[in-house]
Design an enzyme around this catalytic site. Structure first.
Site, PDB file in Angstrom:
ATOM      1  CG  ASN A  37      51.757  43.018  42.117  1.00 14.53           C
ATOM      2  OD1 ASN A  37      52.761  42.312  41.664  1.00 14.53           O
ATOM      3  ND2 ASN A  37      50.590  42.304  42.620  1.00 14.53           N
ATOM      4  CG  HIS A 122      40.868  39.337  49.661  1.00 17.19           C
ATOM      5  ND1 HIS A 122      41.231  39.435  48.530  1.00 17.19           N
ATOM      6  CD2 HIS A 122      40.594  40.736  49.911  1.00 17.19           C
ATOM      7  CE1 HIS A 122      41.571  40.851  48.169  1.00 17.19           C
ATOM      8  NE2 HIS A 122      41.054  41.427  49.190  1.00 17.19           N
ATOM      9  NE  ARG A 147      38.238  40.321  47.222  1.00 16.72           N
ATOM     10  CZ  ARG A 147      38.846  40.351  46.290  1.00 16.72           C
ATOM     11  NH1 ARG A 147      39.259  41.586  45.596  1.00 16.72           N
ATOM     12  NH2 ARG A 147      39.897  39.133  45.889  1.00 16.72           N
ATOM     13  CE1 TYR A 159      39.100  40.178  42.361  1.00 14.89           C
ATOM     14  CE2 TYR A 159      41.505  40.213  41.402  1.00 14.89           C
ATOM     15  CZ  TYR A 159      40.632  40.448  42.578  1.00 14.89           C
ATOM     16  OH  TYR A 159      40.823  41.245  43.465  1.00 14.89           O
ATOM     17  CG  ASP A 210      37.483  43.753  43.104  1.00 18.80           C
ATOM     18  OD1 ASP A 210      38.883  43.894  43.779  1.00 18.80           O
ATOM     19  OD2 ASP A 210      37.395  44.379  42.335  1.00 18.80           O
ATOM     20  CG  HIS A 212      39.862  42.927  39.515  1.00 17.59           C
ATOM     21  ND1 HIS A 212      40.865  42.607  38.552  1.00 17.59           N
ATOM     22  CD2 HIS A 212      40.439  43.294  40.529  1.00 17.59           C
ATOM     23  CE1 HIS A 212      42.064  42.959  39.137  1.00 17.59           C
ATOM     24  NE2 HIS A 212      41.867  43.071  40.525  1.00 17.59           N
ATOM     25  CD  GLU A 236      37.687  46.449  45.357  1.00 12.54           C
ATOM     26  OE1 GLU A 236      37.364  45.729  46.294  1.00 12.54           O
ATOM     27  OE2 GLU A 236      38.932  46.434  44.908  1.00 12.54           O
ATOM     28  CD  GLU A 262      42.358  47.481  43.453  1.00 12.24           C
ATOM     29  OE1 GLU A 262      41.653  47.090  44.347  1.00 12.24           O
ATOM     30  OE2 GLU A 262      42.863  46.729  42.849  1.00 12.24           O
ATOM     31  NE  ARG A 283      39.025  48.968  47.061  1.00 14.07           N
ATOM     32  CZ  ARG A 283      39.945  48.124  47.755  1.00 14.07           C
ATOM     33  NH1 ARG A 283      39.983  48.542  48.920  1.00 14.07           N
ATOM     34  NH2 ARG A 283      40.508  47.261  47.131  1.00 14.07           N
ATOM     35  CG  HIS A 312      44.487  48.322  46.933  1.00 16.58           C
ATOM     36  ND1 HIS A 312      45.594  48.282  46.258  1.00 16.58           N
ATOM     37  CD2 HIS A 312      44.269  46.782  47.148  1.00 16.58           C
ATOM     38  CE1 HIS A 312      45.656  47.178  45.824  1.00 16.58           C
ATOM     39  NE2 HIS A 312      44.998  46.189  46.185  1.00 16.58           N
ATOM     40  CG  ASP A 316      49.452  43.807  45.405  1.00 21.12           C
ATOM     41  OD1 ASP A 316      48.665  43.099  45.537  1.00 21.12           O
ATOM     42  OD2 ASP A 316      49.330  44.983  44.888  1.00 21.12           O
ATOM     43  CD  GLU A 339      41.994  44.885  49.546  1.00 23.84           C
ATOM     44  OE1 GLU A 339      41.863  45.775  49.191  1.00 23.84           O
ATOM     45  OE2 GLU A 339      42.058  43.726  49.177  1.00 23.84           O
ATOM     46  CD1 TRP A 402      43.513  38.902  35.393  1.00 29.11           C
ATOM     47  CD2 TRP A 402      44.265  40.673  36.829  1.00 29.11           C
ATOM     48  NE1 TRP A 402      43.676  38.356  36.599  1.00 29.11           N
ATOM     49  CE2 TRP A 402      44.426  39.273  37.331  1.00 29.11           C
ATOM     50  CE3 TRP A 402      44.692  41.824  37.242  1.00 29.11           C
ATOM     51  CZ2 TRP A 402      44.575  39.390  38.698  1.00 29.11           C
ATOM     52  CZ3 TRP A 402      45.066  41.610  38.695  1.00 29.11           C
ATOM     53  CH2 TRP A 402      44.989  40.495  39.471  1.00 29.11           C
TER      54      TRP A 402
END
Ligand code: GCO
Ligand code: MG
Length: 402
Positions: A37, A122, A147, A159, A210, A212, A236, A262, A283, A312, A316, A339, A402
């Site tokens: 991605n 999600h 999630r 996020y 998550d 992230h 996560e 992931e 993941r 994961h 994407d 997921e 991010w």
């Protein structure tokens, strides 16, 4: 069985996907996912310039030898681009082997350990109320695990707060969208989300969250400790995992289960995390970690230390990865959860597949190989659309994760 052609297909039915198609002299073809991605064209070039020419004339049945050739032969080992290119070749060759032998991939791996694969979706919302409602919708759709990600007051574009309910495509602009982040505001707010979720839905639904990569190890330890009463299925990406040691500090302070991986692309990214039992779920994915051949090694290594898989599966990752992952998930003895972010109807049309969702589980198909194909005519109608993932800066301008 000789490889006669290897072709890279880029398409964008709602988002960009990179697919490798391998043809053989027996008229059997296989496909693999190579999507990275925001960096898709790097993998396209790697495949076209450095991998595909190497494949022509080789025996398609020699999956392991070709994997070793592409890994050791690159000299410059590991990394997301190299390992996604290797993954695409690997998955296409496993697909060919299954078709040639008339066997679904899970049979080739050792047969099913389960008939259905537990998945999580999600749920997200701009605020706690909306997120609680979104989780309710997922429970209503039959999900046993959800999630939950929510907007954070004072933090625009937080996020995980997507556009729409079933899929969240973060790569939203040709050049990275700049977002702001404030961990203190986030840490003050997230516990209230899970207070509300447990208050509303009790403990029958698995809840996941998550982080992230946003927190320092100590902040992650604080959040894990605060969330303990909510008995999360996992927290996560609690902190960036280049430093695998960082998870030791988190582990010392909390029993909230930890998931990471992931963005990992080989066993070397997670060997210490697994060996020292610093995490509970790994993941890493079929597309991200070198295909079936390498992910199987990671899973077997993890099984020695009681670490389970939690692949994961965001939008994407193409249906080719999802289809292959479900065969893997059906086989792998130390399975945790999969997921499952849905794909757009356009994507599902470009990648016909035989897996299906049923009451919180995905059921892998029985077609030979991984059961996913690509409609090249339809794919050609969706040309590549340059998109990158956002970036994040702290409120003082410091570049962040991010
Ligand atoms: C997840 C991931 C995604 C990523 C996305 C990046 O847990 O599904 O963190 O939300 O941000 O896959 O392309
Ligand atoms: Mg994640």
């Amino acid at each position: 069985m000789t490889i006669t052609a290897a072709k890279v297909i880029v398409c964008s039915p709602g988002r960009n996907f990179v697919t490798l198609k391998i043809d053989t002299d027996q008229g059997v073809h296989g496909i693999g996912d190579a999507t990275l991605n925001g960096r898709e064209m790097a993998v396209v070039a790697y495949l076209n310039d450095h991998v595909c020419p190497l494949l022509i004339g080789r025996d398609a049945r020699r999956i392991e030898d070709i994997w070793q050739l592409l890994y050791r032969g690159a000299y410059w080992r590991r990394g997301p681009v190299t390992m996604r290119a290797i993954a695409a070749v690997d998955v296409a060759l496993w697909d060919i082997k299954g078709k040639a032998l008339g066997a679904p991939l899970h049979e080739l791996l050792g047969g099913k350990s389960r008939d259905k694969v537990l998945v999580y979706g999600h749920a997200n919302g701009a605020d706690i109320e909306q997120t609680v409602e979104a989780v309710g919708r997922y429970i209503g759709m039959g999900y046993k695990a959800v999630r939950a990600q929510t907007g954070v007051p004072g933090v625009p574009l937080a996020y995980g707060v997507g556009r729409g309910d079933l899929y969240y495509e973060p790569a939203d602009a040709h050049l990275p969208t700049e977002t702001a982040w404030d961990t203190a505001k986030y840490l003050n707010h997230v516990p209230k989300l899970f207070d509300a979720l447990r208050e509303t839905y009790g403990f029958d639904t698995h809840l996941l969250h998550d982080g992230h990569h946003r927190m320092t190890p100590l902040e992650a330890a604080q959040l894990g400790k605060t969330l303990e009463p909510h008995k999360l299925f996992w927290l996560e990406d609690a902190t960036p995992a280049e430093n695998q040691e960082a998870f030791r500090l988190i582990r010392q302070h909390t029993t909230t289960p930890l998931a990471v991986g992931e963005i990992f692309n080989t066993l070397w990214d997670c060997k210490d995390l697994i060996q020292e039992q610093l995490i509970d779920y790994i993941r890493a994915t079929i597309v991200g970690a070198g295909g079936v051949t390498h992910l199987r090694r990671i899973a077997d290594f993890a099984s020695v230390w009681g670490v389970r898989t939690g692949c994961h599966g965001a939008t994407d990752l193409s249906p080719v990865t999802m289809g292959t992952a479900l065969h893997f998930d059906a086989w792998v003895p130390n399975f945790g959860i999969q997921e499952y972010m849905r794909h757009t109807p356009e994507t599902d049309a470009v990648f016909p597949h035989d897996y299906r969702f049923e009451a919180g589980f995905l059921i892998p198909g029985e077609a030979p190989g991984h059961g996913v194909d690509i409609d090249e005519t339809l794919a050609a109608k969706y040309p590549y659309n340059p998109r990158q993932l956002p970036i994040a800066r702290l409120t003082d301008g410091t570049m962040w994760n991010w």
